[in-house]
Design a protein around this motif. Structure first.
Motif, short mmCIF file in Angstrom:
data_model
loop_
_atom_site.label_atom_id
_atom_site.label_comp_id
_atom_site.label_asym_id
_atom_site.label_seq_id
_atom_site.Cartn_x
_atom_site.Cartn_y
_atom_site.Cartn_z
N UNK A 9 0.82 -1.21 0.00
CA UNK A 9 0.00 0.00 0.00
C UNK A 9 0.85 1.27 0.00
N UNK A 10 2.08 1.20 0.53
CA UNK A 10 2.97 2.36 0.45
C UNK A 10 3.78 2.34 -0.82
N UNK A 11 4.35 1.20 -1.18
CA UNK A 11 5.10 1.05 -2.43
C UNK A 11 5.28 -0.43 -2.70
N UNK A 12 5.51 -0.76 -3.96
CA UNK A 12 5.70 -2.16 -4.33
C UNK A 12 7.20 -2.46 -4.38
N UNK A 13 7.52 -3.68 -4.75
CA UNK A 13 8.91 -4.06 -4.92
C UNK A 13 9.04 -4.73 -6.28
N UNK A 14 9.47 -3.96 -7.26
CA UNK A 14 9.68 -4.47 -8.61
C UNK A 14 10.79 -3.65 -9.26
N UNK A 15 11.30 -4.13 -10.37
CA UNK A 15 12.37 -3.42 -11.04
C UNK A 15 11.84 -2.15 -11.67
N UNK A 16 12.76 -1.28 -12.09
CA UNK A 16 12.37 -0.03 -12.72
C UNK A 16 12.91 1.15 -11.96
N UNK A 27 10.89 -10.14 -14.96
CA UNK A 27 11.43 -9.07 -14.12
C UNK A 27 11.52 -9.53 -12.67
N UNK A 28 12.37 -8.83 -11.91
CA UNK A 28 12.57 -9.18 -10.51
C UNK A 28 11.47 -8.59 -9.65
N UNK A 29 11.13 -9.32 -8.59
CA UNK A 29 10.11 -8.85 -7.67
C UNK A 29 10.41 -9.41 -6.28
N UNK A 30 10.01 -8.68 -5.24
CA UNK A 30 10.17 -9.15 -3.87
C UNK A 30 8.92 -8.89 -3.07
N UNK A 31 8.70 -9.70 -2.05
CA UNK A 31 7.52 -9.54 -1.21
C UNK A 31 7.61 -8.27 -0.36
N UNK A 32 8.78 -8.02 0.20
CA UNK A 32 8.94 -6.87 1.08
C UNK A 32 9.20 -5.61 0.27
N UNK A 78 15.42 -5.97 -1.74
CA UNK A 78 15.53 -6.21 -3.19
C UNK A 78 14.99 -7.58 -3.56
N UNK A 79 14.52 -7.71 -4.79
CA UNK A 79 14.07 -8.98 -5.31
C UNK A 79 15.15 -9.62 -6.17
N UNK A 80 15.22 -10.96 -6.16
CA UNK A 80 16.25 -11.66 -6.92
C UNK A 80 15.68 -12.68 -7.90
N UNK A 81 14.35 -12.77 -8.00
CA UNK A 81 13.73 -13.68 -8.94
C UNK A 81 12.44 -13.07 -9.46
N UNK A 82 11.82 -13.72 -10.46
CA UNK A 82 10.57 -13.19 -10.98
C UNK A 82 9.37 -13.64 -10.17
N UNK A 83 9.64 -14.36 -9.07
CA UNK A 83 8.59 -14.70 -8.09
C UNK A 83 9.26 -14.88 -6.74
N UNK A 84 8.45 -14.81 -5.69
CA UNK A 84 8.97 -15.03 -4.35
C UNK A 84 7.85 -15.48 -3.44
N UNK A 85 8.18 -16.43 -2.54
CA UNK A 85 7.23 -16.93 -1.55
C UNK A 85 7.85 -16.76 -0.16
N UNK A 86 7.04 -16.30 0.78
CA UNK A 86 7.54 -16.11 2.13
C UNK A 86 6.51 -16.51 3.16
N UNK A 87 6.99 -16.97 4.31
CA UNK A 87 6.15 -17.32 5.45
C UNK A 87 6.74 -16.65 6.69
N UNK A 88 5.92 -15.92 7.43
CA UNK A 88 6.37 -15.23 8.64
C UNK A 88 5.51 -15.65 9.83
N UNK A 89 6.15 -15.95 10.94
CA UNK A 89 5.49 -16.23 12.20
C UNK A 89 6.05 -15.24 13.22
N UNK A 90 5.17 -14.50 13.90
CA UNK A 90 5.69 -13.46 14.79
C UNK A 90 4.82 -13.18 15.98
N UNK A 91 5.33 -12.29 16.82
CA UNK A 91 4.63 -11.83 18.02
C UNK A 91 4.76 -10.33 18.11
N UNK A 92 3.69 -9.67 18.55
CA UNK A 92 3.69 -8.22 18.69
C UNK A 92 3.15 -7.85 20.07
N UNK A 93 3.80 -6.89 20.72
CA UNK A 93 3.34 -6.40 22.01
C UNK A 93 3.34 -4.87 22.01
#
Length: 354
Positions: free
Chosen positions: A139-146, A328-333, A337-352
């Motif tokens: 929503x703030x910015x994407x991660x793609x080449x250009x 083109x390169x793309x990243x989830x975050x 930076x992105x290093x492939x034309x696709x990316x998969x990620x899984x995050x497990x976390x805690x917030x206080x």
């Protein structure tokens, strides 16, 4: 480092002393968010990496904020807020990079001076189904080449900011002074926005412009412009959210082409009482004015489950998949930076929150 720690301790002591005055209120607050992420295509060799991250759901931060009652409905307000990198314990930028302002609040609204989030940020954040999560929201910015991430500016230095409300309407405006000799327009930044909320329905519009400096060879300056539209509807245990950004960079240099892109997103949340929230979201960037076969036009799909252990502590799991066109390169975050034309990620976390 020792001087910094000592200065911080003195500041905290002064803040605590100020809180003792009956007409004043000073609060120490923060949000601590850490997790573990597994990410494929994480480097040029396309390796998978597992790492500790800071801020999977929200950016970790700490700060001081307060008010003083000046009488007749008028208050003095201030906020000092800095970011924290939970994986290393380091500061995320300058000590109070996130916010550092002072101002007045009353029946007219609120006016502050210093550094703070823009009016655009204030309104758009409420229309992102993932709430600007570093893992994973575009929503703030994407991660793609250009030449650009086709995003918006979340905060201005040297700003004067107004916010107010009337009934179901909220509105605001921000000016970031460019402070360039000889031209008040060079490096100046503007943001305006408003929203209307009634009976579960919310609508939003916002606009910003960020000026560069005049290029002597052309007599023109770069101008980055972005407008946002959003809608949000809550009914029972469901929430439906949609938004878009129109982005354009008008280049001041004769040899630099203009850049345009539109970002769209939508999401659906289901609240399983008393403590579970399930959210699914899609983000897509439509890149314009590039040569055929050169546009990435990335899309990201996200699913997240949040479990509230209490009013202040949450556990969460998020899964994201991003794909770009034309190799083109793309990243989830949006930050890495992105290093492939696709990316998969899984995050497990805690917030206080405190």
């Amino acid at each position: 480092m020792k001087k910094s720690v000592l200065s911080l301790a003195v500041f905290a002591a002064l803040a605590a002393a100020g809180a003792a005055h009956a007409q004043s209120n000073v609060q120490v607050y923060g949000l601590i968010d850490a997790g573990i992420e597994e990410l494929n295509h994480a480097n040029a060799n396309q390796n998978t990496v597992t790492k500790v991250i800071s801020g999977g759901k929200n950016t970790s931060r700490w700060g001081f904020r307060g008010t003083e009652d000046l009488g007749s409905g008028l208050k003095a307000v201030f906020n000092l807020e800095g970011g924290i990198l939970m994986d290393t314990g380091a500061a995320d930028g300058a000590m109070f990079k996130r916010q550092a302002y002072v101002g007045l609040e009353g029946g007219f609204g609120r006016v502050v001076i210093g550094r703070s989030f823009t009016t655009t940020y204030d309104f758009v954040i409420n229309f992102d189904p993932l709430g600007y999560a570093p893992n994973y929201s575009w929503a703030t910015s994407s991660n793609a080449t250009g030449p650009s991430k086709y995003g918006m500016t979340t905060a201005f230095d040297n700003l004067v900011k107004y916010s107010g409300s009337t009934g179901d309407f909220k509105y605001g405006a921000t000016v970031g002074l460019g402070e360039q000799p000889g031209s008040s327009a060079d490096s100046r930044k503007y943001a305006v926005g408003g929203s209307w909320t009634h009976s579960g329905l919310g609508l939003m519009a916002a606009y910003e412009q960020v000026n560069g400096n005049v290029v002597p060879a052309t007599g023109n300056r770069d101008e980055t412009k972005a407008y946002h539209l959003g809608a949000d509807y809550k009914t029972g245990d469901w929430r439906l959210t949609a938004g878009m950004r129109g982005y354009k960079l008008v280049a001041g240099k004769a040899a630099t082409a203009d850049v345009r892109a539109d970002t769209y997103w939508g999401g659906l949340s289901y609240y399983i009482k008393p403590a579970i929230t399930v959210t699914g979201a899609v983000y897509h960037v439509n890149v314009k004015e590039v040569a055929a076969g050169q546009d990435a036009d990335p899309t990201m799909y996200v699913a997240r489950i949040l479990y509230a252990l209490s009013k202040r502590t949450d556990l969460y799991t998020a899964v994201g998949y991003a794909k770009a066109k034309n190799g083109k390169l793309v990243g989830l975050s949006r930050d890495d930076a992105g290093f492939g034309n696709s990316q998969t990620g899984v995050t497990v976390g805690i917030q206080h929150r405190f």
